[in-house]
Design a protein around this motif. Sequence first.
Motif, PDB file in Angstrom:
ATOM      1  N   UNK B 139       0.837  -1.202   0.000  1.00 43.29           N
ATOM      2  CA  UNK B 139       0.000   0.000   0.000  1.00 43.29           C
ATOM      3  C   UNK B 139       0.872   1.253   0.000  1.00 43.29           C
ATOM      4  N   UNK B 140       1.954   1.219   0.789  1.00 43.94           N
ATOM      5  CA  UNK B 140       2.882   2.352   0.872  1.00 43.94           C
ATOM      6  C   UNK B 140       3.452   2.660  -0.508  1.00 43.94           C
ATOM      7  N   UNK B 141       3.800   1.602  -1.241  1.00 43.38           N
ATOM      8  CA  UNK B 141       4.391   1.776  -2.562  1.00 43.38           C
ATOM      9  C   UNK B 141       3.357   2.329  -3.551  1.00 43.38           C
ATOM     10  N   UNK B 142       2.146   1.777  -3.509  1.00 42.74           N
ATOM     11  CA  UNK B 142       1.083   2.252  -4.398  1.00 42.74           C
ATOM     12  C   UNK B 142       0.799   3.734  -4.141  1.00 42.74           C
ATOM     13  N   UNK B 143       0.694   4.098  -2.879  1.00 47.29           N
ATOM     14  CA  UNK B 143       0.425   5.497  -2.526  1.00 47.29           C
ATOM     15  C   UNK B 143       1.569   6.402  -2.974  1.00 47.29           C
ATOM     16  N   UNK B 144       2.801   5.892  -2.894  1.00 47.61           N
ATOM     17  CA  UNK B 144       3.963   6.688  -3.293  1.00 47.61           C
ATOM     18  C   UNK B 144       3.903   7.001  -4.785  1.00 47.61           C
ATOM     19  N   UNK B 145       3.561   5.993  -5.592  1.00 45.18           N
ATOM     20  CA  UNK B 145       3.481   6.235  -7.036  1.00 45.18           C
ATOM     21  C   UNK B 145       2.274   7.106  -7.386  1.00 45.18           C
ATOM     22  N   UNK B 146       1.207   6.958  -6.611  1.00 49.32           N
ATOM     23  CA  UNK B 146       0.042   7.827  -6.804  1.00 49.32           C
ATOM     24  C   UNK B 146       0.438   9.275  -6.503  1.00 49.32           C
ATOM     25  N   UNK B 147       1.184   9.479  -5.417  1.00 46.20           N
ATOM     26  CA  UNK B 147       1.647  10.822  -5.066  1.00 46.20           C
ATOM     27  C   UNK B 147       2.541  11.368  -6.180  1.00 46.20           C
ATOM     28  N   UNK B 148       3.411  10.513  -6.707  1.00 51.57           N
ATOM     29  CA  UNK B 148       4.294  10.930  -7.807  1.00 51.57           C
ATOM     30  C   UNK B 148       3.453  11.437  -8.983  1.00 51.57           C
ATOM     31  N   UNK B 149       2.408  10.667  -9.328  1.00 51.56           N
ATOM     32  CA  UNK B 149       1.559  11.046 -10.462  1.00 51.56           C
ATOM     33  C   UNK B 149       0.866  12.388 -10.189  1.00 51.56           C
ATOM     34  N   UNK B 150       0.351  12.549  -8.984  1.00 54.71           N
ATOM     35  CA  UNK B 150      -0.369  13.781  -8.651  1.00 54.71           C
ATOM     36  C   UNK B 150       0.593  14.974  -8.622  1.00 54.71           C
ATOM     37  N   UNK B 151       1.822  14.736  -8.114  1.00 53.81           N
ATOM     38  CA  UNK B 151       2.816  15.810  -8.077  1.00 53.81           C
ATOM     39  C   UNK B 151       3.175  16.226  -9.505  1.00 53.81           C
ATOM     40  N   UNK B 152       3.308  15.260 -10.401  1.00 57.75           N
ATOM     41  CA  UNK B 152       3.639  15.579 -11.796  1.00 57.75           C
ATOM     42  C   UNK B 152       2.534  16.462 -12.398  1.00 57.75           C
ATOM     43  N   UNK B 153       1.266  16.101 -12.162  1.00 61.60           N
ATOM     44  CA  UNK B 153       0.148  16.922 -12.652  1.00 61.60           C
ATOM     45  C   UNK B 153       0.224  18.344 -12.084  1.00 61.60           C
ATOM     46  N   UNK B 154       0.478  18.412 -10.786  1.00 66.34           N
ATOM     47  CA  UNK B 154       0.571  19.682 -10.059  1.00 66.34           C
ATOM     48  C   UNK B 154       1.675  20.564 -10.666  1.00 66.34           C
ATOM     49  N   UNK B 155       2.828  19.954 -10.931  1.00 66.52           N
ATOM     50  CA  UNK B 155       3.963  20.700 -11.485  1.00 66.52           C
ATOM     51  C   UNK B 155       3.657  21.141 -12.920  1.00 66.52           C
ATOM     52  N   UNK B 156       3.084  20.226 -13.708  1.00 64.61           N
ATOM     53  CA  UNK B 156       2.750  20.576 -15.093  1.00 64.61           C
ATOM     54  C   UNK B 156       1.750  21.726 -15.141  1.00 64.61           C
ATOM     55  N   UNK B 157       0.753  21.671 -14.238  1.00 66.95           N
ATOM     56  CA  UNK B 157      -0.256  22.732 -14.210  1.00 66.95           C
ATOM     57  C   UNK B 157       0.386  24.065 -13.834  1.00 66.95           C
ATOM     58  N   UNK B 158       1.287  24.044 -12.852  1.00 67.48           N
ATOM     59  CA  UNK B 158       1.955  25.279 -12.422  1.00 67.48           C
ATOM     60  C   UNK B 158       2.781  25.846 -13.569  1.00 67.48           C
ATOM     61  N   UNK B 159       3.481  24.962 -14.295  1.00 68.59           N
ATOM     62  CA  UNK B 159       4.316  25.417 -15.412  1.00 68.59           C
ATOM     63  C   UNK B 159       3.448  25.953 -16.553  1.00 68.59           C
ATOM     64  N   UNK B 160       2.298  25.309 -16.746  1.00 63.85           N
ATOM     65  CA  UNK B 160       1.367  25.789 -17.792  1.00 63.85           C
ATOM     66  C   UNK B 160       0.914  27.229 -17.484  1.00 63.85           C
ATOM     67  N   UNK B 161       0.568  27.473 -16.207  1.00 63.46           N
ATOM     68  CA  UNK B 161       0.175  28.825 -15.809  1.00 63.46           C
ATOM     69  C   UNK B 161       1.304  29.817 -16.037  1.00 63.46           C
ATOM     70  N   UNK B 162       2.517  29.377 -15.705  1.00 62.80           N
ATOM     71  CA  UNK B 162       3.656  30.284 -15.720  1.00 62.80           C
ATOM     72  C   UNK B 162       4.139  30.557 -17.141  1.00 62.80           C
ATOM     73  N   UNK B 163       4.219  29.496 -17.945  1.00 55.71           N
ATOM     74  CA  UNK B 163       4.848  29.617 -19.264  1.00 55.71           C
ATOM     75  C   UNK B 163       3.823  29.905 -20.365  1.00 55.71           C
ATOM     76  N   UNK B 164       2.682  29.207 -20.328  1.00 53.53           N
ATOM     77  CA  UNK B 164       1.699  29.378 -21.407  1.00 53.53           C
ATOM     78  C   UNK B 164       0.748  30.535 -21.092  1.00 53.53           C
ATOM     79  N   UNK B 165       0.113  30.482 -19.911  1.00 47.38           N
ATOM     80  CA  UNK B 165      -0.849  31.541 -19.543  1.00 47.38           C
ATOM     81  C   UNK B 165      -0.143  32.825 -19.118  1.00 47.38           C
ATOM     82  N   UNK B 166       1.106  32.690 -18.682  1.00 49.39           N
ATOM     83  CA  UNK B 166       1.894  33.830 -18.191  1.00 49.39           C
ATOM     84  C   UNK B 166       1.144  34.593 -17.090  1.00 49.39           C
ATOM     85  N   UNK B 167       0.507  33.822 -16.163  1.00 50.93           N
ATOM     86  CA  UNK B 167      -0.181  34.489 -15.051  1.00 50.93           C
ATOM     87  C   UNK B 167       0.615  34.325 -13.747  1.00 50.93           C
TER      88      UNK B 167
END
Lengths: 185, 178
Positions: B139-167
């Motif tokens: 379970x610990x391992x599954x949650x870790x990879x789930x967190x990795x996936x969510x963090x990647x989404x979070x980072x991509x969204x932040x970069x999209x705001x910063x680089x594409x939307x320039x907000x």
Amino acid sequence: MNIRLLASAALAAVLAVPAFAAQTLVPAKSALGFTFKQMSVPVEGTFKTYTAQVSFDPAKPEATQATFSVDLGSIDVGGPDGNAEAKKKAWFDVASFPKATFTAKSVKALGGGKYEARGPLVIKGLSRDIVAQFTAKPAGSDLLLEGGFPLKRLQYKLGDGAWADTETVADDVQVKFRFTLTGKP
Amino acid sequence: MSKTRYDGVQIAFHWLIALLIVAAFGLALYVDDLPLSALKFKLYAYHKWIGISVLALVVLRLVWRAWRGAPSALPGQPAWQVKAAAGIHHLLYLLMLALPLVGWLMSSAKGFPVVLFGVLQLPDLVSRNEALGHQLAELHEVLAYLLLAVVVLHVLAALKHHIIDRDDTLRRMLPGRG
């Protein structure tokens, strides 16, 4: 008189009764374990197989004769990886030194049902004198010895090389035992 | 007055916790393949200390957030993006609490209690149980990879705001310029 019969009876008697050892260890009612610290985390382990030849009378501790032999391959530190590691050369090197032995050289009463045994403990071919304290009390018709002693693992080269780092695995090991003896001393 | 930026404490919490999560994740990946050794014991201990630190910091961070509030989403964004961001943030908080908690449970079940920084022994949450320990490890391992996936989404969204939307979405979580 049948000389041959007599001789074989005598031989059988000699074989059945070792030099002393009037008492017998009851494995099902005995335990041999140890605790140590790994990254400050207390870890427990046991040895499953050991034998003893004991003649101990709580009223005459000075007359005690006792030797213990521990089958080091029977170590259990709580998991298959740890158990495999413990048998390797850096630790117990079970292939070269399958057994640890303790011989009581002197036993004295400390009062209050407590006793102190001194003698050499040999592990990995290295002999170091230890002092074990224990209590002795009757358990039904048996005699229950409970106690322990501290040892320093590096004095026996337990955990050589990279394992010698005592910050990771502490040097201090506390050995605990509960031996049930049956029979008269 | 509604906030337009996260405050200094929130920014510190965010980046410190981010750093610790990356360190714990990297350590776990590395340690898992190591043969049993003194180094492995040491790194496992560090991993546990970091995980418990994250747990404590996230609890403090939530208390701080409840007290000080957080800036609302920048105006003029599609409703689905605002909802998605809120969902991701909730999931991040949930995982940042659950992952170390499961790790703690797993340590208890495996019979290796956590001694925080080698000083403070944490109470066992469950008694020793090898089978449960294995399940919690998975379970610990599954949650870790789930967190990795969510963090990647979070980072991509932040970069999209910063680089594409320039907000200012990312900028308000960066230190400096108030």
